[in-house]
Design a protein around this motif. Structure first.
Motif, PDB file in Angstrom:
ATOM      1  N   ASN A 234      37.617  -7.890  18.634  1.00  0.00           N
ATOM      2  CA  ASN A 234      38.858  -8.024  17.862  1.00  0.00           C
ATOM      3  C   ASN A 234      39.129  -6.824  16.960  1.00  0.00           C
ATOM      4  O   ASN A 234      40.254  -6.621  16.507  1.00  0.00           O
ATOM      5  CB  ASN A 234      38.831  -9.303  17.015  1.00  0.00           C
ATOM      6  N   LEU A 235      38.074  -6.008  16.691  1.00  0.00           N
ATOM      7  CA  LEU A 235      38.242  -4.830  15.844  1.00  0.00           C
ATOM      8  C   LEU A 235      38.243  -3.527  16.638  1.00  0.00           C
ATOM      9  O   LEU A 235      38.484  -2.463  16.065  1.00  0.00           O
ATOM     10  CB  LEU A 235      37.117  -4.777  14.801  1.00  0.00           C
ATOM     11  N   MET A 236      37.965  -3.609  17.905  1.00  0.00           N
ATOM     12  CA  MET A 236      37.891  -2.389  18.715  1.00  0.00           C
ATOM     13  C   MET A 236      39.274  -1.751  18.803  1.00  0.00           C
ATOM     14  O   MET A 236      40.241  -2.375  19.253  1.00  0.00           O
ATOM     15  CB  MET A 236      37.397  -2.728  20.128  1.00  0.00           C
TER      16      MET A 236
ATOM     17  N   LEU B  81      37.004   4.895  13.038  1.00  0.00           N
ATOM     18  CA  LEU B  81      36.286   3.859  12.300  1.00  0.00           C
ATOM     19  C   LEU B  81      36.825   3.638  10.891  1.00  0.00           C
ATOM     20  O   LEU B  81      36.556   2.607  10.282  1.00  0.00           O
ATOM     21  CB  LEU B  81      34.793   4.225  12.196  1.00  0.00           C
ATOM     22  N   SER B  82      37.573   4.577  10.374  1.00  0.00           N
ATOM     23  CA  SER B  82      37.968   4.524   8.975  1.00  0.00           C
ATOM     24  C   SER B  82      38.863   3.338   8.633  1.00  0.00           C
ATOM     25  O   SER B  82      38.916   2.904   7.489  1.00  0.00           O
ATOM     26  CB  SER B  82      38.657   5.826   8.569  1.00  0.00           C
ATOM     27  N   SER B  83      39.580   2.817   9.605  1.00  0.00           N
ATOM     28  CA  SER B  83      40.477   1.688   9.340  1.00  0.00           C
ATOM     29  C   SER B  83      39.804   0.344   9.601  1.00  0.00           C
ATOM     30  O   SER B  83      40.468  -0.691   9.566  1.00  0.00           O
ATOM     31  CB  SER B  83      41.732   1.803  10.215  1.00  0.00           C
ATOM     32  N   LEU B  84      38.474   0.359   9.832  1.00  0.00           N
ATOM     33  CA  LEU B  84      37.764  -0.872  10.188  1.00  0.00           C
ATOM     34  C   LEU B  84      36.865  -1.349   9.053  1.00  0.00           C
ATOM     35  O   LEU B  84      36.292  -0.542   8.315  1.00  0.00           O
ATOM     36  CB  LEU B  84      36.914  -0.647  11.445  1.00  0.00           C
ATOM     37  N   PRO B  85      36.683  -2.661   8.911  1.00  0.00           N
ATOM     38  CA  PRO B  85      35.713  -3.193   7.949  1.00  0.00           C
ATOM     39  C   PRO B  85      34.287  -3.028   8.486  1.00  0.00           C
ATOM     40  O   PRO B  85      34.068  -3.061   9.695  1.00  0.00           O
ATOM     41  CB  PRO B  85      36.095  -4.670   7.835  1.00  0.00           C
ATOM     42  N   ILE B  86      33.340  -2.871   7.573  1.00  0.00           N
ATOM     43  CA  ILE B  86      31.952  -2.641   7.988  1.00  0.00           C
ATOM     44  C   ILE B  86      31.032  -3.654   7.319  1.00  0.00           C
ATOM     45  O   ILE B  86      31.275  -4.086   6.189  1.00  0.00           O
ATOM     46  CB  ILE B  86      31.511  -1.197   7.641  1.00  0.00           C
ATOM     47  N   ILE B  87      29.981  -4.045   8.027  1.00  0.00           N
ATOM     48  CA  ILE B  87      28.938  -4.915   7.488  1.00  0.00           C
ATOM     49  C   ILE B  87      27.712  -4.046   7.256  1.00  0.00           C
ATOM     50  O   ILE B  87      27.214  -3.407   8.179  1.00  0.00           O
ATOM     51  CB  ILE B  87      28.618  -6.071   8.454  1.00  0.00           C
TER      52      ILE B  87
ATOM     53  N   HIS C 131      32.447  11.470   7.104  1.00  0.00           N
ATOM     54  CA  HIS C 131      33.561  11.197   6.189  1.00  0.00           C
ATOM     55  C   HIS C 131      34.297   9.915   6.578  1.00  0.00           C
ATOM     56  O   HIS C 131      35.529   9.881   6.661  1.00  0.00           O
ATOM     57  CB  HIS C 131      34.542  12.382   6.184  1.00  0.00           C
ATOM     58  N   ILE C 132      33.526   8.860   6.787  1.00  0.00           N
ATOM     59  CA  ILE C 132      34.098   7.561   7.152  1.00  0.00           C
ATOM     60  C   ILE C 132      34.409   6.789   5.870  1.00  0.00           C
ATOM     61  O   ILE C 132      33.586   6.717   4.955  1.00  0.00           O
ATOM     62  CB  ILE C 132      33.104   6.765   8.031  1.00  0.00           C
ATOM     63  N   ASP C 133      35.606   6.215   5.818  1.00  0.00           N
ATOM     64  CA  ASP C 133      36.030   5.454   4.639  1.00  0.00           C
ATOM     65  C   ASP C 133      36.401   4.033   5.077  1.00  0.00           C
ATOM     66  O   ASP C 133      37.554   3.764   5.427  1.00  0.00           O
ATOM     67  CB  ASP C 133      37.227   6.143   3.978  1.00  0.00           C
ATOM     68  N   PRO C 134      35.432   3.103   5.070  1.00  0.00           N
ATOM     69  CA  PRO C 134      35.713   1.739   5.557  1.00  0.00           C
ATOM     70  C   PRO C 134      36.799   1.063   4.719  1.00  0.00           C
ATOM     71  O   PRO C 134      36.882   1.248   3.505  1.00  0.00           O
ATOM     72  CB  PRO C 134      34.368   1.015   5.384  1.00  0.00           C
ATOM     73  N   VAL C 135      37.607   0.252   5.384  1.00  0.00           N
ATOM     74  CA  VAL C 135      38.671  -0.456   4.689  1.00  0.00           C
ATOM     75  C   VAL C 135      38.116  -1.614   3.862  1.00  0.00           C
ATOM     76  O   VAL C 135      38.715  -2.049   2.875  1.00  0.00           O
ATOM     77  CB  VAL C 135      39.718  -0.974   5.702  1.00  0.00           C
ATOM     78  N   ARG C 136      36.922  -2.122   4.241  1.00  0.00           N
ATOM     79  CA  ARG C 136      36.293  -3.227   3.523  1.00  0.00           C
ATOM     80  C   ARG C 136      34.806  -3.224   3.860  1.00  0.00           C
ATOM     81  O   ARG C 136      34.413  -2.810   4.951  1.00  0.00           O
ATOM     82  CB  ARG C 136      36.909  -4.562   3.953  1.00  0.00           C
TER      83      ARG C 136
ATOM     84  N   TYR D  98      32.207  -4.242  11.826  1.00  0.00           N
ATOM     85  CA  TYR D  98      31.292  -3.577  12.758  1.00  0.00           C
ATOM     86  C   TYR D  98      30.015  -3.219  12.013  1.00  0.00           C
ATOM     87  O   TYR D  98      29.958  -3.250  10.784  1.00  0.00           O
ATOM     88  CB  TYR D  98      31.949  -2.347  13.388  1.00  0.00           C
ATOM     89  N   MET D  99      28.979  -2.868  12.756  1.00  0.00           N
ATOM     90  CA  MET D  99      27.685  -2.562  12.159  1.00  0.00           C
ATOM     91  C   MET D  99      27.041  -1.352  12.815  1.00  0.00           C
ATOM     92  O   MET D  99      27.336  -1.032  13.972  1.00  0.00           O
ATOM     93  CB  MET D  99      26.719  -3.759  12.286  1.00  0.00           C
ATOM     94  N   TYR D 100      26.144  -0.750  12.070  1.00  0.00           N
ATOM     95  CA  TYR D 100      25.249   0.276  12.605  1.00  0.00           C
ATOM     96  C   TYR D 100      23.841  -0.294  12.504  1.00  0.00           C
ATOM     97  O   TYR D 100      23.280  -0.427  11.418  1.00  0.00           O
ATOM     98  CB  TYR D 100      25.372   1.555  11.782  1.00  0.00           C
ATOM     99  N   PHE D 101      23.307  -0.711  13.626  1.00  0.00           N
ATOM    100  CA  PHE D 101      21.971  -1.316  13.596  1.00  0.00           C
ATOM    101  C   PHE D 101      21.435  -1.423  15.017  1.00  0.00           C
ATOM    102  O   PHE D 101      22.016  -0.889  15.966  1.00  0.00           O
ATOM    103  CB  PHE D 101      22.001  -2.675  12.894  1.00  0.00           C
ATOM    104  N   SER D 102      20.309  -2.140  15.165  1.00  0.00           N
ATOM    105  CA  SER D 102      19.669  -2.275  16.471  1.00  0.00           C
ATOM    106  C   SER D 102      20.148  -3.548  17.169  1.00  0.00           C
ATOM    107  O   SER D 102      20.124  -4.633  16.571  1.00  0.00           O
ATOM    108  CB  SER D 102      18.154  -2.326  16.315  1.00  0.00           C
ATOM    109  N   PRO D 103      20.553  -3.472  18.421  1.00  0.00           N
ATOM    110  CA  PRO D 103      20.968  -4.674  19.161  1.00  0.00           C
ATOM    111  C   PRO D 103      19.827  -5.642  19.441  1.00  0.00           C
ATOM    112  O   PRO D 103      20.058  -6.753  19.899  1.00  0.00           O
ATOM    113  CB  PRO D 103      21.549  -4.111  20.462  1.00  0.00           C
TER     114      PRO D 103
END
Length: 317
Positions: free
Chosen positions: A171-173, A202-208, A228-233, A253-258
């Motif tokens: 839904n965020l892609m 990625l800058s317009s996406l929320p991040i966990i 220079h990523i600026d998450p929206v939330r 979205y996340m940066y982590f291990s699947p």
């Protein structure tokens, strides 16, 4: 003097009557009388004045009883301290993060106890900076983590290299990525075949995000600053299972291990896309970390070997 015999004296001093004291102690009156007589004969003093009714402690008896209570109490404390020391010598303490504890520890402990069946094991699940502090203070014998700091005081043995990537729920892609990407590449998308995307997407996406006390947080902050990523939330949590569940709910979205996904069980999860950025760090090493002077070094080496050779290779990546 045994605690049992000391109790004889205490009960008699309370009851001031041999018959009542013997009844409370569940022994016969002659037995109690013989015990007191033998002790007084051995000491060469009278502990009780039995010429009057009620029976009373003599001055010597009061001093003897007080000192014996102190001696017996000290002996009991000494015995407890010795038992604690013996327990500590057979206790093996592991520091590990919650996620890797769930993934690794059941198999690791099962195999370790086959080699050391009488070993007491304590698992301390904590964030890596806290585990490093516990290792420094000898509160644990071995920790597993990815922070490779302080090579002077600790030994670092590599266990594995874990994949890291950006994972985006459907839904965020960004639609532009899906429209411009070959359909065959989308079909092949997996942890082993991530999509290459650009930082501005990625800058317009929320991040966990992980907690700031976790090692992964440092990696993520480096990526955010580098690109220079600026998450929206942002949503921040120390529990990566919770974080992964929120990702599968489409909250960010996340940066982590699947490798965390098998631990998550939620209804109707979102489809996810595995992505990477140009020249992005896509893995991190995990280490067994310990002091080579630790008295449990043989068990440390055995546990590390079991994890590296028998546990990690059979787990899904």
């Amino acid at each position: 003097m045994t605690p049992e015999k000391l109790n004889y004296l205490l009960v008699l001093a309370e009851e001031q009557n041999i018959s009542r004291a013997a009844k409370r102690l569940f022994i016969t009156q002659p037995t109690l009388t013989a015990c007191i007589n033998n002790l007084e004969r051995k000491l060469g003093v009278k502990l009780f004045d039995r010429t009057h009714n009620p029976i009373r402690l003599t001055g010597s008896g009061k001093m003897y009883l007080k000192k014996m209570q102190e001696i017996v109490a000290a002996e009991q404390l000494l015995n407890e301290d010795i038992k604690k020391l013996e327990t500590q010598q057979t206790e093996f303490r592991i520091g590990i993060g919650q996620i890797h504890s769930e993934m690794w520890c059941p198999s690791l402990i099962h195999l370790l106890l086959k080699k050391r069946p009488f070993l007491n094991i304590r698992i301390r699940e904590a964030q890596e900076l806290r585990s490093m502090e516990m290792l420094k203070n000898d509160e644990i014998d071995l920790m597993f983590g990815h922070i490779s700091l302080d090579i002077v005081n600790f030994h670092f043995e590599e266990m594995c290299e874990e994949k890291l990537m950006l994972i985006i729920p459907e839904n965020l892609m960004p639609k532009v990525i899906l429209e411009r990407t070959d359909q065959e590449l989308l079909a092949q998308n997996s942890p082993g075949c991530p999509l290459l995307i650009q930082p501005d997407q990625l800058s317009s996406l929320p991040i966990i995000m992980p907690s700031s006390t976790q090692a992964l947080y440092l990696n993520l902050k480096q990526i955010i600053q580098q690109y220079h990523i600026d998450p929206v939330r942002t949503i921040q949590t120390a529990n990566m299972v919770t974080a992964a569940a929120m990702l599968l709910k489409g909250l960010g979205y996340m940066y982590f291990s699947p490798s965390v996904f098998p631990l998550v069980n939620i209804p109707n999860p979102k489809q996810v896309y595995y992505c990477t950025l140009p020249k992005m760090m896509d893995s991190r090493k995990y280490y067994a970390i310990y002091k080579e002077t630790n008295p449990n070094i043989e068990t440390i080496l055995l546990a590390s070997q079991i994890l590296k050779e028998q546990v990690i290779p059979v787990l899904p990546s």
